[in-house]
Design a protein around this motif. Structure first.
Motif, PDB file in Angstrom:
ATOM      1  N   ASP A   1     -14.215   4.944   5.615  1.00 13.54           N
ATOM      2  CA  ASP A   1     -13.217   3.959   5.183  1.00 13.54           C
ATOM      3  C   ASP A   1     -12.040   4.121   6.136  1.00 13.54           C
TER       4      ASP A   1
ATOM      5  N   SER B   1      -8.163  -0.337   7.699  1.00 12.95           N
ATOM      6  CA  SER B   1      -7.599  -0.766   6.413  1.00 12.95           C
ATOM      7  C   SER B   1      -6.139  -1.209   6.421  1.00 12.95           C
ATOM      8  N   PRO B   2      -5.801  -2.195   7.251  1.00  8.82           N
ATOM      9  CA  PRO B   2      -4.433  -2.717   7.226  1.00  8.82           C
ATOM     10  C   PRO B   2      -4.200  -3.592   5.987  1.00  8.82           C
ATOM     11  N   ASN B   3      -2.977  -4.033   5.826  1.00  6.69           N
ATOM     12  CA  ASN B   3      -2.654  -4.868   4.669  1.00  6.69           C
ATOM     13  C   ASN B   3      -2.416  -6.306   5.099  1.00  6.69           C
TER      14      ASN B   3
ATOM     15  N   HIS C   1      -2.041   2.275  11.459  1.00  6.21           N
ATOM     16  CA  HIS C   1      -3.378   1.698  11.309  1.00  6.21           C
ATOM     17  C   HIS C   1      -4.170   1.827  12.600  1.00  6.21           C
TER      18      HIS C   1
ATOM     19  N   HIS D   1     -11.061  -1.239   4.249  1.00  4.59           N
ATOM     20  CA  HIS D   1     -10.547  -1.418   2.884  1.00  4.59           C
ATOM     21  C   HIS D   1      -9.170  -2.095   2.982  1.00  4.59           C
TER      22      HIS D   1
ATOM     23  N   GLY E   1      -5.821  -4.229   2.384  1.00  7.72           N
ATOM     24  CA  GLY E   1      -4.976  -4.492   1.219  1.00  7.72           C
ATOM     25  C   GLY E   1      -4.863  -5.995   1.044  1.00  7.72           C
TER      26      GLY E   1
ATOM     27  N   TYR F   1      -3.315   0.301  -6.689  1.00  5.76           N
ATOM     28  CA  TYR F   1      -4.037   0.915  -5.567  1.00  5.76           C
ATOM     29  C   TYR F   1      -4.955   2.027  -6.100  1.00  5.76           C
TER      30      TYR F   1
ATOM     31  N   ASP G   1      -9.079   2.341  -5.890  1.00  5.03           N
ATOM     32  CA  ASP G   1      -9.787   3.466  -5.285  1.00  5.03           C
ATOM     33  C   ASP G   1     -10.747   4.146  -6.253  1.00  5.03           C
TER      34      ASP G   1
ATOM     35  N   TYR H   1     -12.227   9.106   4.148  1.00  8.87           N
ATOM     36  CA  TYR H   1     -11.079   8.203   4.162  1.00  8.87           C
ATOM     37  C   TYR H   1     -10.177   8.595   5.320  1.00  8.87           C
TER      38      TYR H   1
ATOM     39  N   THR I   1      -6.620   7.968   6.736  1.00  8.46           N
ATOM     40  CA  THR I   1      -5.273   7.384   6.590  1.00  8.46           C
ATOM     41  C   THR I   1      -4.232   8.418   7.016  1.00  8.46           C
TER      42      THR I   1
ATOM     43  N   GLN J   1      -0.867  10.192   2.543  1.00  3.39           N
ATOM     44  CA  GLN J   1      -1.695   9.820   1.393  1.00  3.39           C
ATOM     45  C   GLN J   1      -2.636  10.950   0.957  1.00  3.39           C
TER      46      GLN J   1
ATOM     47  N   PHE K   1      -5.569  11.078  -2.238  1.00  5.70           N
ATOM     48  CA  PHE K   1      -7.017  11.269  -2.132  1.00  5.70           C
ATOM     49  C   PHE K   1      -7.493  12.562  -2.792  1.00  5.70           C
TER      50      PHE K   1
HETATM   51  N1  ARG Z   1      -4.253  -0.275   3.014  1.00  4.23           N
HETATM   52  C1  ARG Z   1      -3.880   1.090   2.915  1.00  4.23           C
HETATM   53  C2  ARG Z   1      -2.628   1.351   3.745  1.00  4.23           C
HETATM   54  O1  ARG Z   1      -2.274   0.571   4.590  1.00  4.23           O
HETATM   55  C3  ARG Z   1      -4.970   2.039   3.387  1.00  4.23           C
HETATM   56  C4  ARG Z   1      -6.246   2.002   2.574  1.00  4.23           C
HETATM   57  C5  ARG Z   1      -7.080   3.223   2.795  1.00  4.23           C
HETATM   58  N2  ARG Z   1      -8.294   3.217   2.047  1.00  4.23           N
HETATM   59  C6  ARG Z   1      -8.416   3.398   0.730  1.00  4.23           C
HETATM   60  N3  ARG Z   1      -9.587   3.371   0.177  1.00  4.23           N
HETATM   61  N4  ARG Z   1      -7.358   3.645  -0.022  1.00  4.23           N
HETATM   62  O2  ARG Z   1      -1.994   2.369   3.577  1.00  4.23           O
END
Ligand code: ARG
Length: 592
Positions: free
Chosen positions: A130, A133-135, A144, A170, A172, A318, A322, A340, A342, A346, A350
């Protein structure tokens, strides 16, 4: 384990010594097996340092034997193998292990014959990586980018090892912020259902809608209403949501294409139904607790903050997505391992997620979960990476800048005078993107990392430019001698690779470590080890090349003699470097 796999020297030596120790000392339970690789050849190529620890252990059991004596007993029980040429006991009880050259010769010949290196054996697993994963509607930032580069490389490594890898983005793409974005879209582009709205800059669009949301009560109400409609799958609202996601998606795609990164988009919205189900399920199992109107789940571990599963307005978070995702991945996708990638910020999230998923019975002891965290990206001024005016740096601008600077460098070296336009472009892209990836991967990912084009474009030291040039040079040796790849393969069948010269043997020993390097990074997921290994290869190769002629030339520069065995060793080096590059996501170039 099949004959088709590359042999891990470490594992083989480990098993040989484990067996020898258990034969020599059958009454010792769980004896220590300590094998290390040696950089100083005086102490052997590898060393077994079990005797000292074992002697202590025996003493505790009332048996006094000096470590040297223990070492000698172990040595006497090591079975003959195609790997070890000599064992000697040294110093306080070290066992120096000398490798057989025949083993390395055979390994390297096979490599050239196959034209590729096969991976070491690992049990095939289903792995979900995973990453990226940008938003949606927010800028894809350098954080990212790190996730994208590191995640891609981990996926490439696991794919090479033969695992079944699912690369998941993944994104956002769900949550209350979509209420205001959709309402704003409906106001700005009332015809959106028939005419696609020309939103060029989603960032400013986001800012505009946020400003309205913060100041306009009526708008705010409508935005909330929109969220409800979105969750109820109202077709017009879904259409608006898709339009917004598409704008971001196209931007993300451009970056992935430029960096040659493949991902399957499966954002937070994918888990809508799963979120409802998991919330009910956890509630029914009595795992949720009330907290100021919210429903939270504790992991029951000290110092861990709970996950918020249901907000006080009934919405999900969020955390919920998850929890839903981990269940879907393990139970439906049958993942054995989820990774994961990131920022380190974070890691608590996790950690709690993993513990809660264990508590809920979703994760069993057979599952492996890793959070691959990384430090923040800093600018040359050691402050958070920003543009001069303090804005987030646009990734496309960053890649453009990389291209521009690379071209300048290539022109400085007058490469534009020797390369064709197409060759120049290939070299430019390979260097620019390769440098950005390599600079990231070659640092311990836990540390903060200073983004500096000046540093990454240096052609000395452990940089992509240096390594790309090194491989191009290595490859050009056989080409200069006019020996094709097919010819090399054929030669590998008939001409043994001589490892008589000290530098030939040194290079060979580095090359056959490759499977062990891969196994190590599969365990700790630190890719800088692979970069260090690449650098080691190129340094040891240079030593070899400076001391051992491959092509002999006369005063006129004409080739008068070709040392075929060394050309084969050169090719083996190139194959392994190329494989490392492929895992790191670098593209080698024929001419640069
Ligand atoms: N979109 C989230 C961010 O920009 C990261 C997601 C990572 N993956 C997950 N399964 N939470 O911080």
């Amino acid at each position: 384990m099949s004959d088709n796999n590359a042999i891990s020297l470490y594992d083989t030596l480990f098993n040989l010594f484990k067996k020898a120790i258990s034969v020599a000392y059958p009454d010792v339970c769980d004896p220590p097996v300590i094998i290390i690789s040696n950089s100083n050849e005086r102490f052997g190529d590898y060393q077994c340092n079990s005797a000292m620890a074992l002697s202590k252990q025996l003493k505790n059991d009332g048996i006094t034997t000096k470590p040297r004596g223990v070492a000698e007993s172990i040595v006497s029980k090591v079975e003959d193998s195609n790997l070890i040429s000599k064992l000697e006991v040294a110093g306080a009880g070290f066992i120096n292990i000398y490798l057989k050259k025949e083993f390395a010769q055979k390994t390297l010949s096979t490599l050239v014959k196959n034209g590729k290196i096969l991976p070491p054996y690992t049990k095939k697993q289903k792995v979900i990586v995973d990453f990226s994963s940008p938003n949606i509607a927010k800028e894809m930032h350098v954080g990212h980018l790190r996730s994208t580069i590191i995640g891609d490389s981990i996926a490439r490594l696991l794919e090479f090892l033969g695992h079944d890898v699912l690369r998941i983005n993944h994104v956002g793409d769900w949550g209350t912020q979509f209420g205001m974005l959709i309402s704003h879209l409906q106001d700005r582009f009332p015809d959106y259902l028939s005419v696609s709205p020309p939103i060029a800059d989603l960032q400013s669009f986001y800012k505009e809608s946020k400003a309205r949301f913060d100041t306009d009560e009526e708008f705010k109400k409508r935005a909330y209403n929109c969220v409800v409609k979105l969750q109820a799958s109202n077709p017009d609202v879904i259409k608006a949501w898709q339009l917004i996601c598409d704008v971001s998606r196209k931007e993300f795609e451009k970056i992935y294409t430029r960096l040659d990164i493949k991902l399957i988009e499966r954002g937070e919205s994918f888990y809508q139904k799963h979120m409802e189900a998991i919330a009910k399920d956890l509630e029914a199992k009595g795992l949720l607790e009330e907290d100021e109107g919210r429903k939270v789940m504790f992991s029951k571990r000290d110092n861990e903050i709970p996950l918020t599963i249901v907000k006080s307005d009934g919405g999900f978070t969020y955390d919920t997505s998850d929890m839903a995702a981990i269940k879907q991945r393990v139970e439906e996708e049958k993942a054995d391992w989820v990774i994961y990638v990131t920022d380190a910020g974070q890691s608590m999230h996790f950690q709690v997620l993993k513990h809660c998923a264990e508590r809920a019975g979703i994760l069993k002891s057979c599952h492996r979960i890793d959070h691959v965290g990384f430090g923040v990206v800093l600018g040359n001024d050691k402050k958070k990476f920003k543009t001069r005016s303090g804005e987030t740096v646009k990734l496309s601008d960053l890649l453009d800048e990389g291209l521009k600077r690379t071209l300048e460098k290539l022109k400085e070296r007058e490469r534009d005078k020797v390369l064709t336009e197409e060759e120049l472009k290939i070299a430019q892209e390979s260097i620019a993107y390769g440098c950005i990836k390599y600079a990231d991967l070659s640092h311990n990912r836990n540390h903060e990392y200073i983004f500096s084009f000046d540093k990454m474009l240096e052609d000395k030291g452990n940089t992509a430019v240096y390594l790309l040039y090194a491989l191009t040079r290595i490859r050009s040796i056989a080409r200069t001698a006019n020996i094709s790849q097919e010819k090399l393969r054929e030669m590998a069948e008939n001409i043994p690779i001589s490892l008589e010269h000290e530098k030939e043997w040194k290079l060979a020993k580095v090359l056959i470590k490759f499977p062990d390097v891969l196994i190590k990074i599969t365990t700790d997921l630190y890719l800088h080890h692979l970069c260090e290994y690449c650098y080691e290869i190129s340094c040891v190769f240079t030593e070899f090349y400076n001391n051992c002629y491959c092509l002999e030339k006369n005063d006129l520069g004409e080739i008068v003699n070709v040392n075929m065995s060394r050309i084969l060793l050169t090719e083996a080096t190139a194959i392994i470097m190329e494989q490392c590059f492929s895992i790191l996501g670098l593209k080698s170039v024929a001419y640069m």
